[in-house]
Design an enzyme around this catalytic site. Structure first.
Site, PDB file in Angstrom:
ATOM      1  N   VAL A  28      39.569  44.701  34.554  1.00  0.00           N
ATOM      2  CA  VAL A  28      38.342  45.213  35.158  1.00  0.00           C
ATOM      3  C   VAL A  28      37.703  44.135  36.021  1.00  0.00           C
ATOM      4  O   VAL A  28      37.802  42.945  35.716  1.00  0.00           O
ATOM      5  CB  VAL A  28      37.360  45.711  34.073  1.00  0.00           C
ATOM      6  CG1 VAL A  28      36.943  44.600  33.140  1.00  0.00           C
ATOM      7  CG2 VAL A  28      36.131  46.363  34.678  1.00  0.00           C
ATOM      8  N   CYS A  29      37.071  44.564  37.107  1.00  0.00           N
ATOM      9  CA  CYS A  29      36.274  43.672  37.948  1.00  0.00           C
ATOM     10  C   CYS A  29      35.039  44.460  38.385  1.00  0.00           C
ATOM     11  O   CYS A  29      34.692  45.463  37.759  1.00  0.00           O
ATOM     12  CB  CYS A  29      37.084  43.154  39.140  1.00  0.00           C
ATOM     13  SG  CYS A  29      37.530  44.423  40.343  1.00  0.00           S
ATOM     14  N   LYS A  30      34.416  44.051  39.472  1.00  0.00           N
ATOM     15  CA  LYS A  30      33.206  44.755  39.913  1.00  0.00           C
ATOM     16  C   LYS A  30      33.519  46.143  40.456  1.00  0.00           C
ATOM     17  O   LYS A  30      32.877  47.114  40.089  1.00  0.00           O
ATOM     18  CB  LYS A  30      32.480  43.930  40.975  1.00  0.00           C
ATOM     19  CG  LYS A  30      31.198  44.568  41.466  1.00  0.00           C
ATOM     20  CD  LYS A  30      30.484  43.699  42.477  1.00  0.00           C
ATOM     21  CE  LYS A  30      29.239  44.413  42.989  1.00  0.00           C
ATOM     22  NZ  LYS A  30      28.566  43.624  44.021  1.00  0.00           N
TER      23      LYS A  30
END
Length: 100
Positions: free
Chosen positions: A62-64
């Site tokens: 996951v990231c932004k």
């Protein structure tokens, strides 16, 4: 590359599934909260931390917004890991947060 929606991960978390979540955002970004149980390995640190990961496990990245985590997925897949990209990242995630 496999992917899942934020709704799917929230359902898995609600069902108390044993998930291996890697948040590839930078330290200043995770200060705003992470998915419960996630570990933070910033994208640039993935190559040096790859030996700490277990190839027998599946990792959700996951990231932004989903782009950096997709890049991390591509790299980890090339190293023989089973990975899933979280579509939309934290911008789409509206579940519980954990603060470290």
């Amino acid at each position: 590359m496999k992917s899942m929606t934020t709704e799917e991960i929230i359902n898995l978390l609600d069902a108390n599934e044993d998930l291996n979540i890697i948040d590839v955002r930078e330290d200043f970004e995770v200060e705003n909260g992470m998915i419960p149980g996630a570990i933070n390995i910033p994208l640039g640190s993935i190559p040096e931390k790859v030996n700490e990961l277990d190839k027998s496990k599946e990792y959700i990245l996951v990231c932004k917004g989903g782009v950096r985590s997709a890049n991390a997925c591509e790299y980890l897949e090339s190293q023989g890991f089973q990975v899933v990209n979280l579509e939309g990242g934290m911008m789409d995630y509206d579940g519980e947060l954990e603060f470290k």
